[in-house]
Design a protein around this motif. Structure first.
Motif, PDB file in Angstrom:
ATOM      1  N   LEU A  89       0.832  -1.206   0.000  1.00  0.00           N
ATOM      2  CA  LEU A  89       0.000   0.000   0.000  1.00  0.00           C
ATOM      3  C   LEU A  89       0.864   1.253   0.000  1.00  0.00           C
ATOM      4  N   GLY A  90       1.843   1.292   0.902  1.00  0.00           N
ATOM      5  CA  GLY A  90       2.733   2.454   0.939  1.00  0.00           C
ATOM      6  C   GLY A  90       3.659   2.502  -0.249  1.00  0.00           C
ATOM      7  N   GLY A  91       4.265   1.349  -0.597  1.00  0.00           N
ATOM      8  CA  GLY A  91       5.251   1.325  -1.674  1.00  0.00           C
ATOM      9  C   GLY A  91       4.670   1.638  -3.031  1.00  0.00           C
ATOM     10  N   ILE A  92       3.524   1.044  -3.351  1.00  0.00           N
ATOM     11  CA  ILE A  92       2.927   1.273  -4.669  1.00  0.00           C
ATOM     12  C   ILE A  92       2.397   2.687  -4.799  1.00  0.00           C
ATOM     13  N   THR A  93       1.919   3.270  -3.716  1.00  0.00           N
ATOM     14  CA  THR A  93       1.493   4.671  -3.766  1.00  0.00           C
ATOM     15  C   THR A  93       2.667   5.575  -4.123  1.00  0.00           C
ATOM     16  N   VAL A  94       3.829   5.335  -3.489  1.00  0.00           N
ATOM     17  CA  VAL A  94       5.021   6.118  -3.814  1.00  0.00           C
ATOM     18  C   VAL A  94       5.440   5.878  -5.271  1.00  0.00           C
ATOM     19  N   LEU A  95       5.373   4.630  -5.725  1.00  0.00           N
ATOM     20  CA  LEU A  95       5.720   4.333  -7.116  1.00  0.00           C
ATOM     21  C   LEU A  95       4.822   5.081  -8.083  1.00  0.00           C
ATOM     22  N   PHE A  96       3.529   5.107  -7.806  1.00  0.00           N
ATOM     23  CA  PHE A  96       2.592   5.775  -8.705  1.00  0.00           C
ATOM     24  C   PHE A  96       2.867   7.272  -8.768  1.00  0.00           C
ATOM     25  N   VAL A  97       3.077   7.888  -7.610  1.00  0.00           N
ATOM     26  CA  VAL A  97       3.316   9.334  -7.570  1.00  0.00           C
ATOM     27  C   VAL A  97       4.626   9.680  -8.265  1.00  0.00           C
ATOM     28  N   LEU A 120      -7.687  -7.464 -12.748  1.00  0.00           N
ATOM     29  CA  LEU A 120      -7.021  -6.244 -13.226  1.00  0.00           C
ATOM     30  C   LEU A 120      -5.853  -5.877 -12.324  1.00  0.00           C
ATOM     31  N   LEU A 121      -6.022  -6.095 -11.029  1.00  0.00           N
ATOM     32  CA  LEU A 121      -4.961  -5.777 -10.077  1.00  0.00           C
ATOM     33  C   LEU A 121      -3.742  -6.663 -10.299  1.00  0.00           C
ATOM     34  N   VAL A 122      -3.967  -7.979 -10.381  1.00  0.00           N
ATOM     35  CA  VAL A 122      -2.860  -8.907 -10.557  1.00  0.00           C
ATOM     36  C   VAL A 122      -2.213  -8.711 -11.930  1.00  0.00           C
ATOM     37  N   GLY A 123      -3.036  -8.644 -12.973  1.00  0.00           N
ATOM     38  CA  GLY A 123      -2.492  -8.454 -14.312  1.00  0.00           C
ATOM     39  C   GLY A 123      -1.759  -7.135 -14.452  1.00  0.00           C
ATOM     40  N   GLY A 124      -2.354  -6.069 -13.891  1.00  0.00           N
ATOM     41  CA  GLY A 124      -1.712  -4.759 -13.968  1.00  0.00           C
ATOM     42  C   GLY A 124      -0.400  -4.707 -13.222  1.00  0.00           C
ATOM     43  N   ALA A 125      -0.358  -5.332 -12.037  1.00  0.00           N
ATOM     44  CA  ALA A 125       0.880  -5.349 -11.256  1.00  0.00           C
ATOM     45  C   ALA A 125       1.986  -6.066 -12.004  1.00  0.00           C
ATOM     46  N   LEU A 126       1.674  -7.244 -12.543  1.00  0.00           N
ATOM     47  CA  LEU A 126       2.690  -7.995 -13.280  1.00  0.00           C
ATOM     48  C   LEU A 126       3.146  -7.224 -14.516  1.00  0.00           C
ATOM     49  N   ALA A 129      -0.185   1.901 -15.843  1.00  0.00           N
ATOM     50  CA  ALA A 129      -0.157   2.416 -14.475  1.00  0.00           C
ATOM     51  C   ALA A 129      -1.536   2.896 -14.037  1.00  0.00           C
ATOM     52  N   TRP A 130      -2.247   3.581 -14.933  1.00  0.00           N
ATOM     53  CA  TRP A 130      -3.576   4.071 -14.570  1.00  0.00           C
ATOM     54  C   TRP A 130      -4.558   2.923 -14.368  1.00  0.00           C
ATOM     55  N   VAL A 131      -4.517   1.915 -15.244  1.00  0.00           N
ATOM     56  CA  VAL A 131      -5.407   0.759 -15.076  1.00  0.00           C
ATOM     57  C   VAL A 131      -5.094   0.040 -13.770  1.00  0.00           C
ATOM     58  N   PHE A 132      -3.809  -0.200 -13.536  1.00  0.00           N
ATOM     59  CA  PHE A 132      -3.406  -0.903 -12.319  1.00  0.00           C
ATOM     60  C   PHE A 132      -3.783  -0.115 -11.071  1.00  0.00           C
ATOM     61  N   PHE A 133      -3.508   1.195 -11.067  1.00  0.00           N
ATOM     62  CA  PHE A 133      -3.753   1.959  -9.848  1.00  0.00           C
ATOM     63  C   PHE A 133      -5.250   2.100  -9.568  1.00  0.00           C
ATOM     64  N   ALA A 134      -6.070   2.171 -10.613  1.00  0.00           N
ATOM     65  CA  ALA A 134      -7.516   2.215 -10.399  1.00  0.00           C
ATOM     66  C   ALA A 134      -7.989   0.933  -9.711  1.00  0.00           C
ATOM     67  N   ALA A 135      -7.477  -0.215 -10.196  1.00  0.00           N
ATOM     68  CA  ALA A 135      -7.832  -1.492  -9.558  1.00  0.00           C
ATOM     69  C   ALA A 135      -7.264  -1.563  -8.146  1.00  0.00           C
ATOM     70  N   PHE A 136      -6.087  -1.009  -7.954  1.00  0.00           N
ATOM     71  CA  PHE A 136      -5.437  -1.005  -6.644  1.00  0.00           C
ATOM     72  C   PHE A 136      -6.252  -0.203  -5.633  1.00  0.00           C
ATOM     73  N   VAL A 137      -6.726   0.979  -6.052  1.00  0.00           N
ATOM     74  CA  VAL A 137      -7.531   1.816  -5.159  1.00  0.00           C
ATOM     75  C   VAL A 137      -8.831   1.108  -4.801  1.00  0.00           C
ATOM     76  N   ALA A 138      -9.466   0.486  -5.798  1.00  0.00           N
ATOM     77  CA  ALA A 138     -10.708  -0.241  -5.520  1.00  0.00           C
ATOM     78  C   ALA A 138     -10.457  -1.390  -4.549  1.00  0.00           C
ATOM     79  N   HIS A 139      -9.355  -2.099  -4.740  1.00  0.00           N
ATOM     80  CA  HIS A 139      -9.028  -3.229  -3.865  1.00  0.00           C
ATOM     81  C   HIS A 139      -8.760  -2.764  -2.434  1.00  0.00           C
ATOM     82  N   VAL A 140      -8.033  -1.670  -2.305  1.00  0.00           N
ATOM     83  CA  VAL A 140      -7.735  -1.129  -0.973  1.00  0.00           C
ATOM     84  C   VAL A 140      -9.015  -0.698  -0.274  1.00  0.00           C
ATOM     85  N   ALA A 141      -9.905  -0.050  -1.017  1.00  0.00           N
ATOM     86  CA  ALA A 141     -11.158   0.396  -0.426  1.00  0.00           C
ATOM     87  C   ALA A 141     -11.967  -0.783   0.109  1.00  0.00           C
ATOM     88  N   LEU A 142     -11.910  -1.910  -0.596  1.00  0.00           N
ATOM     89  CA  LEU A 142     -12.664  -3.090  -0.180  1.00  0.00           C
ATOM     90  C   LEU A 142     -11.994  -3.820   0.987  1.00  0.00           C
TER      91      LEU A 142
END
Length: 409
Positions: A30-38, A128-134, A162-175
Motif C-alpha cells: 500500500l505504501g510502496g505502490i502509492t510512492v511508485l505511482f506518484v 485487473l490488479l494482478v495483471g496490472g501489477a505484473l 499504471a492508470w489501469v493498475f492503480f484504479a484497480a489497486f484503489v478499488a481493492h484497498v477500499a474493499l
C-alpha cells in the motif's frame, strides 16, 4: 474436484497462508505502490512539461494529462532523486509483490467464479490488479535492463498500464483495508478461505516468511541502489546495466546510454570544418555558428548531474558552454526567452528531437555545453555540443546538437 486440481480447496495446504501474512504484505505494498505511482507521474511530467506533443509519447492521453505543468529547474537534483526512488523502490518491492500474489493465489481458483454481482466485480478488479501489477513491474524491469522488446512505446504502455493498475489497486484497498487493519490488530486471525482446511506441517513460521521476503528485498536494494552514485558504491549495483566500474577514466569517464556509433554520428560531420549550429528565432531570423564562433561568446559553467529514466544517475559533472538564453538573444529573444525545439545529428533511436520549456531556457545553468570537467566533450558525450539543463531527464539533454529553434511550442 480432485485433490490434484488447483480448483480444489485441499490443493492449497501451505500453513503460511492466511489473513495475517497477506495483511502485512498488503500494508507494505500500500505504501510502496502509492510512492511508485506518484513518482511515476512526476517522471512523466518531467518528460512532458505541459508542452505541445513534441516530447509526448502518449498523444491520446486526454484527461489523464491533467496534472502536467512546466517542469522546474530547482533543485537541480530533483529528477535524479525522483527517478532513483522510483526505480530502486520498484525493484525492491518485487519479492513483496510475488509473496503477496503467492499468498492469495487460491482465491483466483475459487468456484463458482461469481456468487453475486458484487463478488463478480471484486473478481474482475482482482484480475485487473494482478495483471496490472505484473505488467507494470515486468515492463519496468525490462526498461531498466535496456531490453526494449515492447510491441509499442514503453512510455505509452507503462503510462496507461499504471492508470489501469492503480484504479484497480484503489478499488481493492477500499474493499480490503478495514479487514486488513482488523487482522493486524487481532492476536488470532479470523477464519478465511486463505487458511487451508488441511494444512501441511510448517517448516517456517509466518514471521520467518516475512523475514525471508524482507531479506530478498534488501538484497535487491543493495544490488540496485548503487547505480545512483559514483565510485565504489556504483560497483554494488550488480543487477543494473550502469553498475560496475566507471566506463573509462578522465573527465569523460562517466555513464552514458547511447554511443556516437549507436546514434550513427560520423566524425566527418562533427569536425570543426563541417559542423555548424543553426539557431532560428523570431521572424525566421537565423544564424549559423561554428564551434569557434561559440567559443568566442561568453562561456559559463554549471555543476549538474545526468539522470536517466532507467534509474541511474551520475554525480554533478562540471559543464561549460554558452547559455541557452544567450543563444535565444542572438535571434531576437533578448527579453523573456521562449521555448526551444532541439534537433540532433542522431539518425536513429528515440528523442532525436526534444523540446524545452521557457523556464528551462531562461535558467542561467541551462547550457549548450562544449566542455565537461575541463576538457572538450567526448564523441559519446555529445561532441561538438550538447544540451545540459538542471533537473531535466537525461534524454532531454540532447547530444550532438545540430539546430535550435526558439519560439512558442
Amino acid at each position: 474436484m480432485p485433490m490434484s486440481s488447483p480448483f480444489s480447496p485441499s490443493f492449497w495446504r501451505s500453513p503460511l497462508r492466511g489473513p495475517w501474512l497477506t495483511s502485512w504484505l498488503g500494508i507494505v505494498l500500500l505504501g510502496g505502490i502509492t510512492v511508485l505511482f506518484v513518482t511515476g507521474l512526476v517522471s512523466y511530467a518531467a518528460y512532458n512539461p505541459n508542452l505541445s506533443p513534441v516530447n509526448d509519447k502518449t498523444p491520446d492521453k486526454g484527461i489523464l494529462g491533467f496534472y502536467l505543468f512546466p517542469w522546474p529547474t530547482d533543485p537541480h537534483w530533483l529528477y535524479r532523486l525522483n527517478q532513483g526512488v522510483h526505480v530502486t523502490l520498484g525493484i525492491t518491492l518485487i519479492p513483496v509483490l510475488l509473496a503477496k500474489l503467492w499468498s492469495v493465489v487460491p482465491k483466483l481458483f475459487t468456484l463458482p467464479p461469481a456468487r453475486s454481482l458484487a463478488h463478480a466485480l471484486e473478481r474482475i478488479s482482482l484480475l485487473l490488479l494482478v495483471g496490472g501489477a505484473l505488467f507494470e513491474f515486468v515492463t519496468g524491469v525490462l526498461n531498466v535492463q535496456l531490453d526494449y522488446i515492447f510491441p509499442g512505446s514503453f512510455y505509452t504502455l507503462h503510462f496507461y498500464g499504471a492508470w489501469v493498475f492503480f484504479a484497480a489497486f484503489v478499488a481493492h484497498v477500499a474493499l480490503k483495508l478495514p479487514m486488513t487493519l482488523r487482522n493486524l490488530r487481532r492476536l488470532r486471525e479470523e477464519r478465511s478461505e486463505l487458511v487451508p482446511a488441511d494444512p501441511a506441517e510448517p517448516t517456517v513460521s509466518r514471521r520467518g516468511a516475512l523475514w525471508f521476503v524482507g531479506g530478498g528485498s534488501l538484497l535487491l536494494f543493495v544490488t540496485t541502489a548503487g547505480q545512483n552514485f559514483d565510485g565504489a558504491l556504483r560497483r554494488t549495483a550488480l543487477l543494473a546495466p550502469h553498475g560496475g566500474a566507471e566506463p573509462g577514466s578522465g573527465p569523460g569517464g562517466f555513464q552514458i546510454n547511447k554511443t556516437a556509433a549507436y546514434a550513427g554520428i560520423r566524425a566527418a560531420e562533427t569536425s570543426e570544418e563541417a559542423w555548424r549550429l543553426v539557431v532560428e528565432g523570431r521572424g525566421g531570423r537565423t544564424v549559423r555558428l561554428s564551434r569557434a564562433d561559440l567559443l568566442g561568446m561568453p562561456l559559463h559553467s554549471a555543476a549538474l548531474p545526468i539522470a536517466c529514466v532507467e534509474g541511474w544517475s551520475t554525480s554533478d559533472q562540471w559543464w561549460r558552454g554558452v547559455r541557452l538564453r544567450d543563444l535565444a538573444a542572438l535571434v531576437g529573444h533578448a527579453e523573456d526567452p521562449p521555448d526551444v525545439f532541439v534537433e540532433s545529428l542522431q539518425r536513429r533511436g528515440a528523442f532525436r528531437r526534444a523540446a524545452l520549456r521557457a523556464n528551462q531556457v531562461a535558467d542561467s545553468r541551462s547550457l549548450l555545453a562544449l566542455f565537461v570537467n575541463g576538457e572538450d566533450l567526448t564523441p559519446d558525450h555529445g561532441y561538438p555540443a550538447r544540451i545540459i539543463v538542471p533537473a531535466a531527464p537525461g534524454v532531454l539533454n540532447t547530444k550532438w546538437v545540430a539546430r535550435l529553434t526558439f519560439g512558442d511550442l
